[in-house]
Design an enzyme around this catalytic site. Structure first.
Site, PDB file in Angstrom:
ATOM      1  N   GLY A  27      13.773  58.307   3.761  1.00 29.40           N
ATOM      2  CA  GLY A  27      12.370  58.271   3.235  1.00 29.40           C
ATOM      3  C   GLY A  27      11.659  56.935   3.657  1.00 29.40           C
ATOM      4  O   GLY A  27      10.938  56.302   2.860  1.00 29.40           O
ATOM      5  N   ASN A  29       9.854  56.132   5.989  1.00 34.13           N
ATOM      6  CA  ASN A  29       8.745  55.876   6.808  1.00 34.13           C
ATOM      7  C   ASN A  29       7.389  55.466   6.285  1.00 34.13           C
ATOM      8  O   ASN A  29       6.287  55.062   6.749  1.00 34.13           O
ATOM      9  CB  ASN A  29       8.302  57.393   7.367  1.00 34.13           C
ATOM     10  N   GLY A  31       5.938  53.580   2.032  1.00 40.11           N
ATOM     11  CA  GLY A  31       6.148  52.790   0.630  1.00 40.11           C
ATOM     12  C   GLY A  31       7.297  52.066   0.313  1.00 40.11           C
ATOM     13  O   GLY A  31       7.682  51.403   1.431  1.00 40.11           O
ATOM     14  N   ILE A  32       8.104  52.446  -0.478  1.00 42.94           N
ATOM     15  CA  ILE A  32       9.146  51.657  -1.038  1.00 42.94           C
ATOM     16  C   ILE A  32      10.148  51.448   0.203  1.00 42.94           C
ATOM     17  O   ILE A  32      10.832  50.544   0.607  1.00 42.94           O
ATOM     18  CB  ILE A  32       9.792  51.916  -2.288  1.00 42.94           C
ATOM     19  N   GLY A  33      10.650  52.906   0.860  1.00 41.43           N
ATOM     20  CA  GLY A  33      11.521  53.047   1.773  1.00 41.43           C
ATOM     21  C   GLY A  33      11.139  52.162   2.885  1.00 41.43           C
ATOM     22  O   GLY A  33      12.175  51.576   3.593  1.00 41.43           O
ATOM     23  N   SER A 156      14.135  56.219 -11.788  1.00 40.20           N
ATOM     24  CA  SER A 156      12.663  55.983 -12.216  1.00 40.20           C
ATOM     25  C   SER A 156      13.214  55.830 -13.933  1.00 40.20           C
ATOM     26  O   SER A 156      14.116  56.510 -14.539  1.00 40.20           O
ATOM     27  CB  SER A 156      11.808  57.052 -12.287  1.00 40.20           C
ATOM     28  N   TYR A 181      10.792  66.816 -12.511  1.00 41.98           N
ATOM     29  CA  TYR A 181      10.686  65.443 -11.855  1.00 41.98           C
ATOM     30  C   TYR A 181      11.854  64.692 -12.801  1.00 41.98           C
ATOM     31  O   TYR A 181      12.829  64.113 -12.330  1.00 41.98           O
ATOM     32  CB  TYR A 181       9.447  64.926 -11.914  1.00 41.98           C
TER      33      TYR A 181
END
Length: 296
Positions: A27, A29, A31-33, A156, A181
């Site tokens: 992931g 591409n 945000g955090i990644g 999280s 989630y």
């Protein structure tokens, strides 16, 4: 940074270099990644951007290369909602990479309407937990060969509200986006705990991290009330770069507690359910059964 933000946002930095090291960031591409990948690249690592959308991954790779002036960031296709794609990605890694020092399981989906992966798993549990579980299973030999190495699972604080619904683990009988989630985030912590135990003395350190409340694309499925909170109380919300701090801390800090849960760049308490060894072992067995694999 305002005084209020200083109360809630941990500032962290390190001068550790990673020349000669290789990292996979799922992931990556946005945000955090993306911020994690950029920082690791800046430190000299070869970074694999493992992303479902190759157009976005290639754009991100170009941006990082242009900004940092290095060519050691490479986009590979990975769809964590499809075990066939995960197998193809792992095959690419083994064919093209001699070592793997960091596997950062960062990608995720949050509170989306009910849907299933290509293999029929509920999307949040399937991507956030089972997809990363299977990916780690496929890459574990290379991680052991490259030791010392690390597996970092992005969880999280919401895991503390979770419970593993073994009788309805794919939410086929009763689906609630929040419950699904938080179950997947609890699974991240339990997986980290059990994997660390099974890899003891093999040179692979495993941890779970809480990035904090970060304003990323994950909020797109959340209710308008939460999106209003994000807009109104922005001083409580971390930027993606700030959200990457704890992941980077766990990648770069020498002495981590194997199987530990980290938040705000420090070891942190997790929920009672996340510390339950029997539940962790049961989840491991259930995950192997669902994926049709044997992982001792």
């Amino acid at each position: 940074m305002s005084g209020l933000r200083r109360l809630f946002i941990t500032s962290w930095s390190s001068d550790v270099r990673l020349d000669g090291k290789t990292a996979v960031v799922t992931g990556a591409n946005s945000g955090i990644g993306k911020e994690t990948a950029k920082d690791l690249t800046k430190r000299g690592a070869r970074v694999i951007l493992a992303c479902r959308d190759m157009a976005k991954a290639e754009q991100t790779a170009s941006e990082i290369i242009r900004e940092l002036g290095v060519a050691s960031v490479v986009p590979y296709k990975l769809d964590l909602a499809d075990t066939k794609s995960i197998c193809e990605f792992a095959e690419l890694i083994y064919n093209n990479e001699k070592s793997l020092h960091f596997l950062i399981n960062n990608a995720g989906v949050a509170m989306c309407p009910y849907s299933t992966t290509e293999d029929g798993f509920e999307m949040q549990f399937g991507v956030n937990h089972l997809g990363h579980f299977f990916l780690t299973f496929l890459l574990i030999d290379l991680l052991k060969h490259s030791a010392p190495s690390r597996v970092i699972n992005v969880s999280s604080v919401a895991h503390s509200m979770g419970k593993i619904q073994f009788e309805d683990i794919n939410s086929e009988k009763n689906y609630h986006p929040v419950k699904a989630y938080v179950q997947s985030k609890l699974a991240n912590v339990l997986f980290s705990r059990e994997l660390a135990k099974r890899l003891e003395d093999l040179g692979v350190t495993v941890c779970a991290v809480d990035p904090g409340l970060v304003n990323t694309a994950l909020v797109r499925h959340m209710k308008k009330s939460f999106q209003f909170f994000v807009k109104t109380f922005g001083f409580l919300i971390r930027t993606p770069a700030e959200g990457a701090y704890t992941t980077l801390y766990c990648a770069l800090t020498p002495d981590l507690l194997n199987g530990g849960y980290y938040s705000n760049c420090a070891l942190a308490p997790c929920s009672r359910a996340a510390r339950d060894d029997a539940t962790a072992a049961r989840l491991w067995a259930a995950s192997c059964h669902l994926l049709g694999i044997r992982w001792k």
